[in-house]
Motif scaffolding. Structure first.
Motif, PDB file in Angstrom:
ATOM      1  N   LEU A 267      -1.945   2.490   2.976  1.00 63.10           N
ATOM      2  CA  LEU A 267      -1.094   3.294   2.104  1.00 63.10           C
ATOM      3  C   LEU A 267      -1.658   4.698   1.975  1.00 63.10           C
ATOM      4  CD1 LEU A 267      -0.568   0.622  -0.675  1.00 63.10           C
ATOM      5  CD2 LEU A 267       1.108   1.349   0.995  1.00 63.10           C
ATOM      6  N   GLU A 268      -0.875   5.557   1.366  1.00 68.31           N
ATOM      7  CA  GLU A 268      -1.305   6.913   1.029  1.00 68.31           C
ATOM      8  C   GLU A 268      -1.399   6.992  -0.491  1.00 68.31           C
ATOM      9  OE1 GLU A 268      -2.078   9.230   3.273  1.00 68.31           O
ATOM     10  OE2 GLU A 268      -1.522   7.899   4.927  1.00 68.31           O
ATOM     11  N   LYS A 269      -2.112   7.993  -0.996  1.00 71.20           N
ATOM     12  CA  LYS A 269      -2.240   8.164  -2.448  1.00 71.20           C
ATOM     13  C   LYS A 269      -0.878   8.254  -3.117  1.00 71.20           C
ATOM     14  CE  LYS A 269      -6.577  10.691  -2.147  1.00 71.20           C
ATOM     15  NZ  LYS A 269      -7.277  11.952  -2.372  1.00 71.20           N
ATOM     16  N   SER A 270       0.034   8.929  -2.467  1.00 67.66           N
ATOM     17  CA  SER A 270       1.360   9.148  -3.054  1.00 67.66           C
ATOM     18  C   SER A 270       2.225   7.883  -3.080  1.00 67.66           C
ATOM     19  CB  SER A 270       2.088  10.249  -2.286  1.00 67.66           C
ATOM     20  OG  SER A 270       2.247   9.858  -0.926  1.00 67.66           O
ATOM     21  N   ASP A 271       1.783   6.820  -2.415  1.00 72.94           N
ATOM     22  CA  ASP A 271       2.569   5.583  -2.380  1.00 72.94           C
ATOM     23  C   ASP A 271       2.405   4.738  -3.642  1.00 72.94           C
ATOM     24  OD1 ASP A 271       3.543   6.119   0.161  1.00 72.94           O
ATOM     25  OD2 ASP A 271       1.885   5.078   1.159  1.00 72.94           O
ATOM     26  N   PHE A 272       1.483   5.099  -4.529  1.00 69.16           N
ATOM     27  CA  PHE A 272       1.190   4.297  -5.715  1.00 69.16           C
ATOM     28  C   PHE A 272       1.863   4.838  -6.960  1.00 69.16           C
ATOM     29  CE2 PHE A 272      -2.529   3.538  -3.003  1.00 69.16           C
ATOM     30  CZ  PHE A 272      -2.518   2.151  -2.961  1.00 69.16           C
ATOM     31  N   ASP A 273       2.256   3.930  -7.829  1.00 71.86           N
ATOM     32  CA  ASP A 273       2.742   4.253  -9.166  1.00 71.86           C
ATOM     33  C   ASP A 273       1.953   3.357 -10.114  1.00 71.86           C
ATOM     34  OD1 ASP A 273       4.246   5.082 -11.374  1.00 71.86           O
ATOM     35  OD2 ASP A 273       5.778   3.550 -11.031  1.00 71.86           O
ATOM     36  N   LEU A 274       1.183   3.965 -11.021  1.00 74.24           N
ATOM     37  CA  LEU A 274       0.332   3.216 -11.945  1.00 74.24           C
ATOM     38  C   LEU A 274       0.840   3.387 -13.360  1.00 74.24           C
ATOM     39  CD1 LEU A 274      -3.119   4.410 -10.552  1.00 74.24           C
ATOM     40  CD2 LEU A 274      -1.850   2.363  -9.907  1.00 74.24           C
TER      41      LEU A 274
END
Length: 168
Positions: free
Chosen positions: A83-90
């Motif tokens: 994944l990339e950093k931008s692929d996450f939602d926390l």
């Protein structure tokens, strides 16, 4: 007591032990098992090839996580390669860290009648129980080498304090 009766009791005990073991395993592993569903990119694919790959690779996968609790913060490490950093939602909801994301579809070539997809692609969501209250406004996260690390400072009222007591 007859031999048949002893055998029946032994089988019942063995069955109860097996069921108990499966229940303990399920409780320990249930949080790590994550459902992957076809992602946005696959749904928008005009040619349909991406949709076919997404449907075949959608299913259950494991996003292994570790939770560390120390005096001042809770640290969560989540294995999420590819994944990339931008692929996450926390997000912190109640006493859970909710991690959402989407693995993008990568096209692979097919030779003859064979096509192999070894990774699960699509959207995922995992709720990780937090052992204490946190101050989510001060949370920090970083993603490196396939590992997402989230540091969640504990709420001031929940931090451990050391006090000394004089004994007279």
């Amino acid at each position: 007591m007859s031999t048949l009766h002893q055998l029946r009791e032994g089988l019942n005990e063995a069955w109860d032990t097996l069921v108990d073991g499966w229940q303990r395993l399920y409780r320990r592993a249930a949080g790590a098992i994550t459902r992957f569903t076809p992602g946005k990119k696959a749904r928008e694919d005009e040619k349909g090839a991406g949709q076919e790959i997404a449907v075949r690779s959608a299913g259950w996968g494991v996003l292994a996580a570790e939770v560390f609790d120390d005096d001042d913060q809770i640290v969560v490490r989540l294995e999420a390669p590819g994944l990339e950093k931008s692929d996450f939602d926390l997000e912190v909801l109640d006493n859970y860290l909710v991690v959402r994301g989407e693995k993008q579809i990568e096209r692979e070539r097919t030779e003859g009648r064979y096509h192999v997809t070894e990774c699960a692609y699509g959207r995922f969501e995992r709720a990780i129980p937090l052992p204490d209250e946190v101050d989510s406004s001060k949370a920090r996260a970083n993603y490196k080498s396939g590992v997402l690390r989230i540091e969640l400072p504990k709420a001031v009222s929940r931090r451990r304090r050391t006090i000394t007591v004089d004994v007279h």
